[in-house]
Every structure is written in structure tokens, then in C-alpha cells.
Design an enzyme around this catalytic site. Structure first.
Site, PDB file in Angstrom:
ATOM      1  N   HIS A   5      -0.515  -5.684  19.466  1.00 44.96           N
ATOM      2  CA  HIS A   5       0.003  -5.216  18.180  1.00 44.96           C
ATOM      3  C   HIS A   5       0.600  -3.826  18.358  1.00 44.96           C
ATOM      4  O   HIS A   5       0.016  -2.960  19.009  1.00 44.96           O
ATOM      5  CB  HIS A   5      -1.133  -5.186  17.159  1.00 44.96           C
ATOM      6  CG  HIS A   5      -0.676  -4.986  15.748  1.00 44.96           C
ATOM      7  ND1 HIS A   5      -0.286  -3.751  15.268  1.00 44.96           N
ATOM      8  CD2 HIS A   5      -0.542  -5.844  14.705  1.00 44.96           C
ATOM      9  CE1 HIS A   5       0.054  -3.868  13.997  1.00 44.96           C
ATOM     10  NE2 HIS A   5      -0.083  -5.131  13.635  1.00 44.96           N
TER      11      HIS A   5
ATOM     12  N   GLU B 224       0.796  -1.252  16.541  1.00 41.06           N
ATOM     13  CA  GLU B 224      -0.034  -0.102  16.163  1.00 41.06           C
ATOM     14  C   GLU B 224      -1.023   0.237  17.269  1.00 41.06           C
ATOM     15  O   GLU B 224      -1.208   1.412  17.617  1.00 41.06           O
ATOM     16  CB  GLU B 224      -0.794  -0.384  14.859  1.00 41.06           C
ATOM     17  CG  GLU B 224      -1.657   0.800  14.443  1.00 41.06           C
ATOM     18  CD  GLU B 224      -2.574   0.489  13.270  1.00 41.06           C
ATOM     19  OE1 GLU B 224      -3.697   1.041  13.259  1.00 41.06           O
ATOM     20  OE2 GLU B 224      -2.185  -0.296  12.386  1.00 41.06           O
TER      21      GLU B 224
ATOM     22  N   CYS C  33       0.860  -1.187   0.000  1.00 42.76           N
ATOM     23  CA  CYS C  33       0.000   0.000   0.000  1.00 42.76           C
ATOM     24  C   CYS C  33       0.897   1.238   0.000  1.00 42.76           C
ATOM     25  O   CYS C  33       2.115   1.151   0.174  1.00 42.76           O
ATOM     26  CB  CYS C  33      -0.917  -0.006   1.218  1.00 42.76           C
ATOM     27  SG  CYS C  33      -0.047   0.157   2.803  1.00 42.76           S
TER      28      CYS C  33
ATOM     29  N   CYS D  96       2.415   5.720   9.120  1.00 46.55           N
ATOM     30  CA  CYS D  96       1.401   5.881   8.079  1.00 46.55           C
ATOM     31  C   CYS D  96       0.406   6.964   8.484  1.00 46.55           C
ATOM     32  O   CYS D  96      -0.064   6.982   9.628  1.00 46.55           O
ATOM     33  CB  CYS D  96       0.672   4.558   7.865  1.00 46.55           C
ATOM     34  SG  CYS D  96      -0.709   4.688   6.714  1.00 46.55           S
TER      35      CYS D  96
ATOM     36  N   SER E 220       1.426 -10.223  10.255  1.00 47.15           N
ATOM     37  CA  SER E 220       0.736  -9.138   9.557  1.00 47.15           C
ATOM     38  C   SER E 220      -0.766  -9.267   9.784  1.00 47.15           C
ATOM     39  O   SER E 220      -1.408 -10.194   9.287  1.00 47.15           O
ATOM     40  CB  SER E 220       1.042  -9.190   8.053  1.00 47.15           C
ATOM     41  OG  SER E 220       0.140  -8.376   7.327  1.00 47.15           O
TER      42      SER E 220
END
Length: 402
Positions: free
Chosen positions: A185, A187, A66, A157, A317
Site C-alpha cells: 500500500h 501509505e 474524511c 494527510c 481502499s
């Protein structure tokens, strides 16, 4: 801590960079040679279908790198070019792809070591360069690096930053952020560090448990035991669920995030009435475009007459796991692999199941004419996808000869 003020202060520091260093052209050439694929471009040009021998490959129409991932990798390459002799660290994997992270180490870009599940920042000294990966880093980690006088290269991001802004809005008006994600995770760890009060729910089932508690009350100790590492310090479900806002880890299933948002909207409306809803519930769209596009593309792909599905991406992922979940839910034989070496000779494949186990399946490629669906997560280079497709062609050709 005023995270918004800290972030603003950090971004105005001379040691902070989030725009690259002007080496985009040279890096673009390098990335193209290392990660892009002529075969994948050919398949795109053929309307995402390629037939060779008795194998038909159907490629999802949105897959692989992406924009946010491509940007993060490019900035990491630029950083090494701009600082040829400095020590360079990354707070986590730059993205969730083993081949890309291996390439980072070959470029002498090192990962912050982890000891007893805790990062050891003592290895970093003043003047070192530290890259924040695409998933971002926690406020506490940024503070440590800022205080050490490191040069910080921020590849977070923008979609992740958008979620941070959302939980900061919740905090400003004293709402609890209910975050759809995986509490371990990186993030979600980063996102929760920008929140005030927060609760992390993994799925719709956990969200329904929370919604039921809001409406009917329950056992406070049982509630806290259910979310021991997934809530803010001192969290009190009897007090902290009166006003809630929705946020998410950007790589979760879009449909489930939407369901969770609607569930809490209905719950707060039922408890407080429609006229008071806006005083008890907030929701902003924080679903990543790229994640959504890849999920929509595999939803289209699984409508085709596929014999099997191969999903390619790092085993850690999250967005790749969600793609695998979609194929699994449709009852299609599907195999999640991270590298081509998982495909063994003799028609065996080592793959990750949804629950996390690595297993080997024999005779995974059926005899005769087959149609294979292929997709890949947002951190997977086209070159890796090419290697997998070529290996499938080779194995089927050998089987035909035998």
C-alpha cells in the site's frame, strides 16, 4: 539518509506548498456541486434513517469523505486553478475513489506512469507541478521531484505525517518499527521510507509469529522467507527485534492495531521484565480519528436488525475493506461496491469479496419489507452514496410492480 532534515529542507523550498493557493472559496463551491448530496443531508436530518416504499435505509452515523481526503481533493482542484496551463502530475491516485480520480484526469491532471511495477519519473521535467496524494509519497520520490526542480503540492494527510514522525522517533533511538499495514500500500511504502529498520505485519497472526520468534527464537531463513518484501534491507530477526516500536497504516482496523501493540508490550515485558520494558518497547497512538469513527459507526449499525449491508468505496481502499470486514464478521449479507453501475438491473450485483475476487450475486435484494445498512469509506463522495440508495429504491419499486 537523514529523512527529518530532508523533509525540513523540502518544506522550506520555494517550490513546495502544502497550504493551498487561496482559491478555497471557488473550489468549495465546485466540490459541493460535484460531490455533495441533498438526499444524504436529508437522511442525516432524519436521524440517519429514510423509508421509501418497502425499503428502510439505515445510514452509518460516520461515513464518507474524511477531513484529510476532502483537504487533498480541494488542494488538487486549487492546484489546477492556480496553474491553468502547466503540466500537472500526481504520484498516485489522489484518493482511492474511481470517480474522483476520473475527474482528475478530465482536468488534465495525469498520473505518473508505471512500467514493470515501477514509476517512470522521466516524464516529469523542471517546472512541472506534482501533487503528492493524501497517502503521501516516499522520501525517494520526493527527492527525485525536488532534484528535478518541480513545484511540489503536498496533500499528505496530517495523520499520515504523524505516523512518519513516529517511525523517525524509533529510528532516532535505534528501535525497529513494527508497522501494522499492507506492505504494497502506498501509505505503508511512504511510512517505511521514513523508518530505519522496519518490519511490516499484515495482521495479528503475523504479529504472533514475530512475538513467538522474539521469545523463543526460530529459523532465521524461514522468518525472512515469510517477510521477503515486508522488512528493511539487511533485516536480521536475531538482532533487530530486541528494541521495537509500534506504528500503523492509518486505515487498518483500530482494534487489531491495538491488539498488536499490546501483544508486543506483553512480549517485551515477558522477555526483559517490567523494569526494562521502556528500553525495549515504544508505542504512540497513531490510529486515525476518521478511520476510528467510521469503524465505530458501523459497529453500531450492525447491531440493528439489518437484512443486508452495502459498503461503498474504491476496491483498493483499505479503510473500506476494513468496514466490509466488520459486516462480514457479524454474518450480515454484505456487498462492497465502488460505483452504482455495479448494481445491475434484474436484481443482480457485482461486488468485491474480502479476498479480492469480483463476483456477481443474483437476487441480492430480498422480497418484501427490507432494512438496508449503508456505509462508505473515507474516500467516497456523498453523491456516489446517493446514487446507490436511489438505485436500490428503483429496483425495489420495480420488483413491487412486477
Amino acid at each position: 539518509m537523514d529523512t527529518k532534515a530532508f523533509k525540513r529542507s523540502l518544506q522550506h523550498s520555494e517550490n513546495y506548498n502544502r497550504k493551498g493557493f487561496g482559491h478555497q472559496a471557488e473550489v468549495a463551491t465546485q466540490l459541493q456541486s460535484e460531490y455533495q448530496s441533498d438526499l444524504i443531508q436529508e437522511i442525516r436530518d432524519r436521524n440517519y434513517i429514510l423509508q421509501r416504499g418497502d425499503v428502510t435505509i439505515r445510514l452509518a452515523q460516520a461515513f464518507g469523505f474524511c477531513w484529510g481526503v476532502e483537504r487533498a481533493v480541494a488542494m488538487a482542484y486549487e492546484t489546477r486553478q492556480h496553474f491553468p496551463s502547466e503540466r500537472i502530475w500526481i504520484t498516485n491516485e489522489i484518493i482511492h475513489n474511481p470517480s474522483v480520480n476520473q475527474r482528475m484526469q478530465e482536468m488534465e491532471v495525469e498520473f505518473i506512469p508505471v512500467d514493470a511495477h515501477k514509476k517512470d519519473f522521466s516524464v516529469v521535467t523542471t517546472g512541472d507541478v506534482v501533487i503528492l496524494p493524501a497517502f503521501g509519497a516516499s522520501v525517494q520520490e520526493m527527492q527525485i521531484l525536488h532534484d528535478k526542480g518541480c513545484k511540489i503540492v503536498d496533500t499528505t494527510c496530517p495523520w499520515v505525517s504523524k505516523v512518519w514522525n513516529t517511525v523517525e522517533k524509533h529510528k532516532k533511538v535505534d528501535y525497529t518499527s513494527i508497522i501494522h499495514g499492507k506492505y504494497k500500500h502506498e501509505e505503508t511504502v511512504a511510512t517505511s521510507s521514513f523508518a530505519g529498520k522496519y518490519l511490516i505485519v499484515l495482521n495479528l497472526s503475523e504479529a504472533e509469529y514475530v512475538a513467538n520468534y522474539i521469545l523463543n527464537g526460530g529459523n532465521r531463513e524461514e522468518f525472512l522467507a515469510k517477510f521477503p518484501k515486508a522488512c528493511s534491507a539487511g533485516f536480521d530477526p536475531d538482532q533487530d527485534l530486541e528494541r521495537v516500536g509500534i506504528a500503523n497504516q492509518t486505515t487498518m482496523l483500530k482494534g487489531e492495531t491495538e491488539q498488536i501493540g499490546k501483544l508486543f508490550e506483553r512480549t517485551m515485558m515477558q522477555k526483559y521484565g517490567p523494569t526494562e520494558l521502556n528500553q525495549h518497547f515504544q508505542s504512540f497512538n497513531t490510529i486515525c480519528d476518521a478511520t476510528q469513527e467510521r469503524q465505530d459507526a458501523i459497529l453500531d449499525l450492525v447491531q440493528q436488525n439489518l437484512d443486508l449491508m452495502v459498503v461503498i468505496g474504491g476496491f483498493n481502499s483499505s479503510n473500506t475493506t476494513q468496514l466490509q470486514q466488520i459486516a462480514f464478521d457479524r454474518g450480515i449479507p454484505s456487498y462492497h461496491i465502488d460505483v452504482v453501475e455495479r448494481i445491475k438491473s434484474g436484481n443482480a450485483i457485482e461486488h468485491r469479496q474480502l479476498k479480492g475476487d469480483l463476483v456477481i450475486t443474483e437476487n441480492w435484494l430480498p422480497a418484501g419489507n427490507i432494512t438496508v445498512g449503508i456505509t462508505s469509506g473515507a474516500s467516497t463522495p456523498d453523491k456516489v452514496v446517493e446514487d446507490v440508495i436511489e438505485k436500490i429504491f428503483v429496483l425495489k419499486a420495480i420488483a413491487t410492480i412486477v
